[in-house]
Design a protein around this motif. Structure first.
Motif, PDB file in Angstrom:
ATOM      1  N   LEU A   1     -47.689 -16.289  39.301  1.00 52.29           N
ATOM      2  CA  LEU A   1     -47.243 -16.775  40.842  1.00 52.29           C
ATOM      3  C   LEU A   1     -46.170 -17.774  40.439  1.00 52.29           C
ATOM      4  O   LEU A   1     -45.025 -18.468  42.018  1.00 52.29           O
ATOM      5  CB  LEU A   1     -48.623 -17.598  41.463  1.00 52.29           C
ATOM      6  N   ILE A   2     -46.090 -18.991  39.890  1.00 46.94           N
ATOM      7  CA  ILE A   2     -45.093 -19.843  39.462  1.00 46.94           C
ATOM      8  C   ILE A   2     -43.690 -19.149  39.221  1.00 46.94           C
ATOM      9  O   ILE A   2     -42.589 -19.565  40.055  1.00 46.94           O
ATOM     10  CB  ILE A   2     -45.209 -20.300  38.323  1.00 46.94           C
ATOM     11  N   LEU A   3     -43.614 -18.585  39.102  1.00 50.04           N
ATOM     12  CA  LEU A   3     -42.042 -17.356  38.786  1.00 50.04           C
ATOM     13  C   LEU A   3     -41.539 -16.905  40.246  1.00 50.04           C
ATOM     14  O   LEU A   3     -40.918 -16.581  40.708  1.00 50.04           O
ATOM     15  CB  LEU A   3     -42.227 -16.111  37.702  1.00 50.04           C
ATOM     16  N   GLY A   4     -42.926 -16.012  40.778  1.00 54.04           N
ATOM     17  CA  GLY A   4     -42.434 -15.954  42.628  1.00 54.04           C
ATOM     18  C   GLY A   4     -41.850 -16.729  43.087  1.00 54.04           C
ATOM     19  O   GLY A   4     -40.757 -16.355  44.030  1.00 54.04           O
ATOM     20  N   PHE A   5     -42.737 -18.036  42.875  1.00 58.44           N
ATOM     21  CA  PHE A   5     -42.224 -18.913  43.672  1.00 58.44           C
ATOM     22  C   PHE A   5     -41.052 -19.911  43.693  1.00 58.44           C
ATOM     23  O   PHE A   5     -40.526 -20.014  44.670  1.00 58.44           O
ATOM     24  CB  PHE A   5     -43.605 -19.916  44.126  1.00 58.44           C
ATOM     25  N   VAL A   6     -40.995 -19.962  42.439  1.00 52.75           N
ATOM     26  CA  VAL A   6     -39.500 -20.881  42.334  1.00 52.75           C
ATOM     27  C   VAL A   6     -38.570 -20.033  42.470  1.00 52.75           C
ATOM     28  O   VAL A   6     -37.499 -19.969  42.847  1.00 52.75           O
ATOM     29  CB  VAL A   6     -39.438 -21.002  40.409  1.00 52.75           C
ATOM     30  N   SER A   7     -38.555 -18.550  42.097  1.00 52.80           N
ATOM     31  CA  SER A   7     -37.431 -17.466  42.812  1.00 52.80           C
ATOM     32  C   SER A   7     -37.330 -17.824  43.203  1.00 52.80           C
ATOM     33  O   SER A   7     -36.108 -17.652  44.148  1.00 52.80           O
ATOM     34  CB  SER A   7     -37.580 -16.200  41.718  1.00 52.80           C
ATOM     35  N   GLY A   8     -38.436 -17.224  44.534  1.00 49.46           N
ATOM     36  CA  GLY A   8     -37.999 -17.438  46.444  1.00 49.46           C
ATOM     37  C   GLY A   8     -37.576 -18.565  46.607  1.00 49.46           C
ATOM     38  O   GLY A   8     -36.328 -18.721  47.799  1.00 49.46           O
ATOM     39  N   SER A   9     -37.538 -19.766  45.913  1.00 51.98           N
ATOM     40  CA  SER A   9     -37.498 -20.695  46.377  1.00 51.98           C
ATOM     41  C   SER A   9     -36.167 -21.012  46.312  1.00 51.98           C
ATOM     42  O   SER A   9     -35.829 -22.331  46.957  1.00 51.98           O
ATOM     43  CB  SER A   9     -37.817 -21.911  46.299  1.00 51.98           C
ATOM     44  N   LEU A  10     -35.081 -20.846  45.365  1.00 48.15           N
ATOM     45  CA  LEU A  10     -34.099 -20.795  45.405  1.00 48.15           C
ATOM     46  C   LEU A  10     -32.753 -21.148  46.911  1.00 48.15           C
ATOM     47  O   LEU A  10     -32.507 -19.124  47.038  1.00 48.15           O
ATOM     48  CB  LEU A  10     -32.837 -19.759  43.859  1.00 48.15           C
ATOM     49  N   PRO A  11     -32.664 -22.150  47.194  1.00 46.98           N
ATOM     50  CA  PRO A  11     -31.576 -21.160  47.744  1.00 46.98           C
ATOM     51  C   PRO A  11     -30.078 -21.153  48.503  1.00 46.98           C
ATOM     52  O   PRO A  11     -29.507 -21.607  48.389  1.00 46.98           O
ATOM     53  CB  PRO A  11     -31.800 -22.675  49.034  1.00 46.98           C
ATOM     54  N   PHE A  12     -30.438 -19.720  48.041  1.00 47.58           N
ATOM     55  CA  PHE A  12     -29.078 -19.362  47.047  1.00 47.58           C
ATOM     56  C   PHE A  12     -27.852 -18.894  48.580  1.00 47.58           C
ATOM     57  O   PHE A  12     -26.361 -19.807  48.529  1.00 47.58           O
ATOM     58  CB  PHE A  12     -28.711 -17.888  46.902  1.00 47.58           C
TER      59      PHE A  12
END
Length: 198
Positions: free
Chosen positions: A6-17
């Motif tokens: 969950l941490i990996l998914g949330f952090v990855s998704g939160s990156l505003p490329f």
């Protein structure tokens, strides 16, 4: 392992490329363009298809990688998968890098379904989106009907409960992120035929 997923998914998704690339390569805040969405669509609107394509791919892959690691690497394949697949989408929508605001999550949706189902989910969803985009005169409804179509596809196929549950959660997520575009537009219109095309 679920916690790390969950941490990996949330952090990855939160990156505003898209926002970062717009600032670095276009010197623009894409949130001030078009519909204000911090996603790849507004990078295209900012005037650079090359940066737009890179932004789109990065928004896609930030859903792919955590889903692949969790599903294929950590073997999370029960009802916890619903949370795992939603984590990148929630990270994208509530990015701490953007004051817990974010985008609509369409590219990231394709990413998480690629990570779990490989070709099947994104191909079916992409095919349905293309059909509805051609038929309907409202892009937000095209996304919603496309996701409903994917949900029905999994139902007819007899997919496992966690896959069906993830699709249902994904549908509600897209309804939420597209709520402003759908507001007051309950009906849908078919696209009008171009009179110059015989």
């Amino acid at each position: 392992m679920l916690g790390w997923a969950l941490i990996l998914g949330f952090v990855s998704g939160s990156l505003p490329f898209s926002v970062w690339l717009g600032q670095m390569f276009l010197s623009k805040d894409i949130r001030q363009i078009g519909d204000g969405n911090p996603g790849a669509t507004n990078v295209f609107r900012a005037g650079s298809w090359k940066v737009g394509v890179v932004s789109l791919l990065l928004d896609y892959f930030k859903g792919v990688f955590p889903a692949i690691i969790s599903y294929w690497g950590w073997n999370i394949r029960d009802e916890r998968l619903i949370l795992v697949m939603m984590a990148p989408l929630l990270g994208h929508q509530f990015s701490p890098f953007l004051g817990f605001r974010g985008g609509k999550g369409v590219a990231t949706t394709f990413g998480v379904w690629t990570g779990v189902t490989l070709w099947e989910g994104p191909v079916v969803l992409g095919f349905l989106l293309a059909i509805f985009y051609c038929l309907l005169d409202h892009d937000a409804w095209s996304v919603i009907f496309g996701m409903i179509g994917l949900l029905l596809y999994w139902l007819v196929k007899g997919a496992t409960g966690e896959i069906y549950g993830a699709a249902l959660a994904n549908l509600f997520f897209l309804l939420w992120t597209h709520r402003m575009a759908l507001n007051g537009k309950i009906g849908v219109k078919f696209r009008k035929k171009d009179p110059n095309i015989s």
